[in-house]
Scaffold this motif. Sequence first.
Motif, PDB file in Angstrom:
ATOM      1  N   LEU A  67      -2.640   2.104  -1.914  1.00  0.00           N
ATOM      2  CA  LEU A  67      -3.248   3.433  -1.951  1.00  0.00           C
ATOM      3  C   LEU A  67      -4.542   3.423  -2.761  1.00  0.00           C
ATOM      4  O   LEU A  67      -5.508   4.104  -2.414  1.00  0.00           O
ATOM      5  CB  LEU A  67      -2.264   4.465  -2.516  1.00  0.00           C
ATOM      6  N   ILE A 110       2.820  -0.406  -3.002  1.00  0.00           N
ATOM      7  CA  ILE A 110       2.374   0.816  -2.319  1.00  0.00           C
ATOM      8  C   ILE A 110       1.230   1.476  -3.086  1.00  0.00           C
ATOM      9  O   ILE A 110       0.225   1.887  -2.489  1.00  0.00           O
ATOM     10  CB  ILE A 110       3.551   1.799  -2.124  1.00  0.00           C
ATOM     11  N   GLN A 162       7.055  -0.115  -5.339  1.00  0.00           N
ATOM     12  CA  GLN A 162       6.149   0.961  -5.757  1.00  0.00           C
ATOM     13  C   GLN A 162       4.785   0.410  -6.150  1.00  0.00           C
ATOM     14  O   GLN A 162       3.752   1.000  -5.821  1.00  0.00           O
ATOM     15  CB  GLN A 162       6.741   1.743  -6.925  1.00  0.00           C
TER      16      GLN A 162
END
Length: 128
Positions: free
Chosen positions: A113, A109, A106
């Motif tokens: 982003l 990611i 997470q």
Amino acid sequence: GLAVGAVSDIVGALLFTGWNPWLTIPMALTGALTAVVAKALKLESGSEKHGVRCALKIVGVIFPVHVFCSGILMTVLLNHFYPTGKALWVFMASRVGIALAEAAVQCIIIYVLFLNKNINNLVDRYKR
């Protein structure tokens, strides 16, 4: 965050297993606590240069919240509804290990982003 965690858990449970409202609590808390900790650490998309400080803030938000909610709280609730007896600590150790691995993925990611300018532009447009 709280609503997203709760709704995603309810929809996923209804589609795949069956819904237990008590097991929605850790997922809703994941969303709520992530937002609270992110605000406390002043983590906002586009708010600073994306370097080590940003990455450390993301890790500081994701790891403690995910390990507590998914690794510990969810394990205790699962053990309450589906008793494992003396195997609770083995069950918890494995779930905390999984939560650590998920938190690492997470973090990667979310950091990617944060680097995406299109995402930052959408966030800036939403803030106005």
